[in-house]
Design a protein around this motif. Structure first.
Motif, PDB file in Angstrom:
ATOM      1  N   THR A 187       1.197  -1.133   0.192  1.00 47.70           N
ATOM      2  CA  THR A 187       0.351  -0.333   0.028  1.00 47.70           C
ATOM      3  C   THR A 187       1.350   1.274  -0.183  1.00 47.70           C
ATOM      4  OG1 THR A 187      -1.953  -1.286   1.027  1.00 47.70           O
ATOM      5  CG2 THR A 187      -1.795   1.092   1.403  1.00 47.70           C
ATOM      6  N   VAL A 188       0.311   2.402  -0.835  1.00 49.70           N
ATOM      7  CA  VAL A 188       0.694   3.458  -0.914  1.00 49.70           C
ATOM      8  C   VAL A 188       0.002   4.632  -0.080  1.00 49.70           C
ATOM      9  CG1 VAL A 188       2.470   4.841  -1.898  1.00 49.70           C
ATOM     10  CG2 VAL A 188       2.687   2.719  -2.892  1.00 49.70           C
ATOM     11  N   VAL A 189       0.480   5.172   0.747  1.00 47.65           N
ATOM     12  CA  VAL A 189      -1.022   6.383   1.028  1.00 47.65           C
ATOM     13  C   VAL A 189      -0.118   7.544   0.498  1.00 47.65           C
ATOM     14  CG1 VAL A 189      -1.163   7.598   3.191  1.00 47.65           C
ATOM     15  CG2 VAL A 189      -1.680   4.912   2.656  1.00 47.65           C
ATOM     16  N   VAL A 190      -0.711   8.640   0.147  1.00 50.22           N
ATOM     17  CA  VAL A 190      -0.318   9.667  -0.069  1.00 50.22           C
ATOM     18  C   VAL A 190      -0.803  10.822   0.393  1.00 50.22           C
ATOM     19  CG1 VAL A 190       0.078  11.832  -2.388  1.00 50.22           C
ATOM     20  CG2 VAL A 190       0.449   8.866  -2.720  1.00 50.22           C
ATOM     21  N   LEU A 191      -0.330  11.346   1.388  1.00 48.67           N
ATOM     22  CA  LEU A 191      -0.783  13.075   2.213  1.00 48.67           C
ATOM     23  C   LEU A 191      -0.868  14.250   1.474  1.00 48.67           C
ATOM     24  CD1 LEU A 191      -2.834  13.840   4.240  1.00 48.67           C
ATOM     25  CD2 LEU A 191      -0.432  13.945   5.476  1.00 48.67           C
ATOM     26  N   ILE A 192      -1.711  14.567   0.536  1.00 50.62           N
ATOM     27  CA  ILE A 192      -1.692  15.617   0.141  1.00 50.62           C
ATOM     28  C   ILE A 192      -2.066  17.040   1.118  1.00 50.62           C
ATOM     29  CG2 ILE A 192      -2.228  16.764  -1.810  1.00 50.62           C
ATOM     30  CD1 ILE A 192      -2.803  14.601  -3.793  1.00 50.62           C
ATOM     31  N   SER A 193      -1.863  17.618   1.127  1.00 50.03           N
ATOM     32  CA  SER A 193      -1.701  19.414   2.783  1.00 50.03           C
ATOM     33  C   SER A 193      -0.777  20.156   3.185  1.00 50.03           C
ATOM     34  CB  SER A 193      -2.210  18.009   4.219  1.00 50.03           C
ATOM     35  OG  SER A 193      -2.683  19.293   5.357  1.00 50.03           O
ATOM     36  N   ASP A 194      -1.097  20.876   3.740  1.00 51.69           N
ATOM     37  CA  ASP A 194      -0.767  21.917   3.827  1.00 51.69           C
ATOM     38  C   ASP A 194       0.376  22.082   5.462  1.00 51.69           C
ATOM     39  OD1 ASP A 194      -2.395  23.246   4.800  1.00 51.69           O
ATOM     40  OD2 ASP A 194      -2.268  24.367   3.910  1.00 51.69           O
ATOM     41  N   LEU A 195       0.052  20.593   6.112  1.00 56.97           N
ATOM     42  CA  LEU A 195       0.071  20.158   7.426  1.00 56.97           C
ATOM     43  C   LEU A 195      -0.402  21.248   8.184  1.00 56.97           C
ATOM     44  CD1 LEU A 195       3.427  18.289   7.106  1.00 56.97           C
ATOM     45  CD2 LEU A 195       1.036  17.829   6.548  1.00 56.97           C
ATOM     46  N   TYR A 196      -1.535  21.806   8.245  1.00 56.74           N
ATOM     47  CA  TYR A 196      -1.598  23.237   9.517  1.00 56.74           C
ATOM     48  C   TYR A 196      -2.825  22.081  10.131  1.00 56.74           C
ATOM     49  CZ  TYR A 196       1.263  27.053   7.281  1.00 56.74           C
ATOM     50  OH  TYR A 196       1.826  27.776   7.183  1.00 56.74           O
ATOM     51  N   GLU A 197      -2.817  21.478  10.990  1.00 60.09           N
ATOM     52  CA  GLU A 197      -3.390  20.208  11.912  1.00 60.09           C
ATOM     53  C   GLU A 197      -4.435  20.937  12.569  1.00 60.09           C
ATOM     54  OE1 GLU A 197      -5.060  17.828  11.194  1.00 60.09           O
ATOM     55  OE2 GLU A 197      -4.819  16.309  12.931  1.00 60.09           O
ATOM     56  N   GLY A 198      -5.590  20.931  12.436  1.00 58.63           N
ATOM     57  CA  GLY A 198      -6.658  21.434  13.735  1.00 58.63           C
ATOM     58  C   GLY A 198      -7.711  20.585  14.279  1.00 58.63           C
ATOM     59  N   GLY A 199      -6.556  18.923  13.394  1.00 58.37           N
ATOM     60  CA  GLY A 199      -7.578  18.068  14.845  1.00 58.37           C
ATOM     61  C   GLY A 199      -5.714  17.407  16.001  1.00 58.37           C
ATOM     62  N   ILE A 200      -5.910  16.682  16.130  1.00 60.93           N
ATOM     63  CA  ILE A 200      -4.849  16.164  17.528  1.00 60.93           C
ATOM     64  C   ILE A 200      -3.630  15.943  16.741  1.00 60.93           C
ATOM     65  CG2 ILE A 200      -4.169  14.496  19.167  1.00 60.93           C
ATOM     66  CD1 ILE A 200      -7.406  13.497  18.497  1.00 60.93           C
ATOM     67  N   ARG A 201      -2.275  16.675  16.752  1.00 60.82           N
ATOM     68  CA  ARG A 201      -1.236  16.707  16.389  1.00 60.82           C
ATOM     69  C   ARG A 201      -0.761  15.765  16.478  1.00 60.82           C
ATOM     70  NH1 ARG A 201       4.010  17.128  17.569  1.00 60.82           N
ATOM     71  NH2 ARG A 201       5.353  18.089  16.202  1.00 60.82           N
ATOM     72  N   ASP A 202      -0.337  14.988  18.196  1.00 61.60           N
ATOM     73  CA  ASP A 202      -0.148  13.771  18.289  1.00 61.60           C
ATOM     74  C   ASP A 202      -0.648  12.179  17.533  1.00 61.60           C
ATOM     75  OD1 ASP A 202       1.968  14.819  19.802  1.00 61.60           O
ATOM     76  OD2 ASP A 202       0.517  14.938  21.941  1.00 61.60           O
ATOM     77  N   GLY A 203      -2.402  12.650  17.626  1.00 63.28           N
ATOM     78  CA  GLY A 203      -2.727  10.657  17.332  1.00 63.28           C
ATOM     79  C   GLY A 203      -2.631  11.412  16.113  1.00 63.28           C
ATOM     80  N   MET A 204      -2.819  12.071  14.692  1.00 61.07           N
ATOM     81  CA  MET A 204      -1.464  12.399  13.238  1.00 61.07           C
ATOM     82  C   MET A 204      -0.290  11.412  13.259  1.00 61.07           C
ATOM     83  SD  MET A 204      -0.924  15.116  10.740  1.00 61.07           S
ATOM     84  CE  MET A 204       0.147  15.916  12.000  1.00 61.07           C
ATOM     85  N   LEU A 205       0.634  11.761  13.991  1.00 61.90           N
ATOM     86  CA  LEU A 205       2.342  11.536  13.862  1.00 61.90           C
ATOM     87  C   LEU A 205       1.603  10.126  14.151  1.00 61.90           C
ATOM     88  CD1 LEU A 205       4.202  14.590  15.435  1.00 61.90           C
ATOM     89  CD2 LEU A 205       3.718  13.898  13.103  1.00 61.90           C
ATOM     90  N   ARG A 206       0.904   9.502  15.452  1.00 67.18           N
ATOM     91  CA  ARG A 206       1.367   8.196  16.261  1.00 67.18           C
ATOM     92  C   ARG A 206       0.985   7.541  14.835  1.00 67.18           C
ATOM     93  NH1 ARG A 206      -0.615  10.019  20.986  1.00 67.18           N
ATOM     94  NH2 ARG A 206      -2.940   9.795  20.350  1.00 67.18           N
TER      95      ARG A 206
END
Length: 408
Positions: free
Chosen positions: A310-329
């Protein structure tokens, strides 16, 4: 400052005259210290530039940055449509597109795009598509078909430019990723076989004894790779959303790929079923709103059944409004499971994007390179991810890029 037009100059004009003429067109009449008088076509070009870049703003128009006077186009659609026709007559299409963008951002002309005659006069481009998509809920019935035609033309142009190269590059990567060590004769990759057996070179016979054959797997109907495009649809990402829809449609047309397109802001929408028509995909997006990357990645993670393929491509400027640590985990968990994860800060031709540097660096520390990507570079990046090889350093400009050279 307006773009310098490239109109034909009189045969008798000297280099000094031409420099004065260009400075006069760039500076406009209010800053005219050139002593150059414009006539004919040059005067008409100057008028088109002055309508946008000089004059008092119309009632209801958005003020220019710094409170400066900004425009003299007027508020009616017919007048603006005539101006659009003029600039298409006097300037190349790239300059026309820039002036259209300036007219929308400087003068607040979004409301005039709701008029059919305006849409017939504009030069279609990715930025205009983004503006139309942000206005889609306000489009009257009389304008919807015109707006769809504008979006369709831009999508078709992008597909013509990008589709064949994408299929060829990604298809080649799929073939190479399916190499086998006991290939049939017609499936032998002779170049790699020779290189793999150079130690068995017999100088007296001038040949290599191939103890190990390297080849390509025969073409299969089975899906060999899963691709998930996870696309931020916040307002700043409009050009990236347009290009993502086109690439998603192209990749979904390849039998060896199972392609999923997920768009998100604070909610998550799976548009995979609409990938056969990228125009439908674009009209299903909702540009604007906040950003919850963690929530989007949670959805994508739940759809992964073959992590190592599987290849996951996240296309975003990374200005996270949610849970930062959750995103990284979630990114760390996907990487640990064998998923190839890439973060594209932008998928557009706009140059270096604005992005959250701290989040980009945190992703890079996890071995997930984060960088901007032009549409022309996207096929090669996908090919590298499919083959699980390092992403070439020259493709990772405009971001962190850490992890790319290590093939992580």
């Amino acid at each position: 400052m307006a773009a310098t037009p490239m109109a034909a100059t009189p045969m008798a004009a000297t280099p000094a005259d031409e420099r004065l003429r260009r400075w006069r067109l760039v500076l406009g009449g209010e800053a005219d210290g050139t002593g150059c008088t414009l006539r004919g076509r040059d005067a008409a070009m100057d008028g088109a530039l002055a309508a946008l870049y000089r004059g008092a703003p119309e009632e209801g128009a958005r003020p220019a940055r710094g409170g400066r006077r900004s425009a003299g186009l007027g508020g009616s659609a017919p007048q603006v449509a005539r101006w659009l026709g003029d600039i298409r007559r006097y300037f190349p299409s790239t300059v026309v597109q820039l002036m259209q963008q300036d007219a929308i951002t400087r003068l607040g002309l979004e409301r005039l795009l709701l008029e059919p005659e305006m849409l017939e006069a504009v030069e279609p481009d990715v930025h205009l598509v983004g503006t139309l998509l942000s206005l889609k809920h306000a489009l009257p019935e009389t304008t919807r078909e015109s707006a769809r035609a504008v979006v369709g033309k831009v999508v078709a142009d992008l597909e013509r430019r990008l589709a064949d190269r994408t299929r060829a590059t990604v298809g080649g990567a799929l073939d190479r990723s399916a190499r086998v060590n006991r290939p049939r004769h017609r499936d032998i990759d002779w170049d790699r076989t020779i290189r793999a057996n150079l130690r068995n070179y017999l100088p007296e016979h001038g040949t290599v004894v191939p103890e190990r054959l390297v080849g390509y797997a025969r073409a299969q109907r089975a899906v060999r790779k899963d691709v998930i495009l996870c696309v931020d649809q916040s307002g700043s990402m409009a050009p990236s959303v347009v290009h993502s829809a086109v690439f998603g449609a192209v990749l979904s047309s390849m039998r060896s790929l199972d392609t999923r397109l997920v768009v998100f802001d604070t909610s998550v929408v799976d548009l995979t079923e609409q990938l056969t028509d990228p125009v439908d995909v674009l009209f299903a997006t909702q540009l604007g709103g906040g950003t919850d990357i963690n929530r989007a990645l949670a959805y994508c993670q739940s759809r992964i059944t073959r992590p190592s393929e599987t290849v996951v491509v996240l296309i975003s400027d990374l200005y996270e409004g949610g849970i930062r640590d959750g995103m990284l985990r979630r990114v760390a968990a996907m990487k640990a499971a064998g998923v190839q994860f890439i973060a594209l800060l932008a998928l557009s031709d706009e140059g270096a994007p604005a992005y959250d540097h701290a989040h980009a660096a945190a992703l890079a520390a996890l071995g997930a390179p984060a960088f901007a990507c032009t549409p022309d570079a996207f096929p090669e990046i996908m090919a590298a991810a499919i083959e699980k090889r390092p992403i070439p350093r020259h493709l990772t400009a405009g971001g962190t890029g850490e992890g790319a050279d290590r093939g992580e």
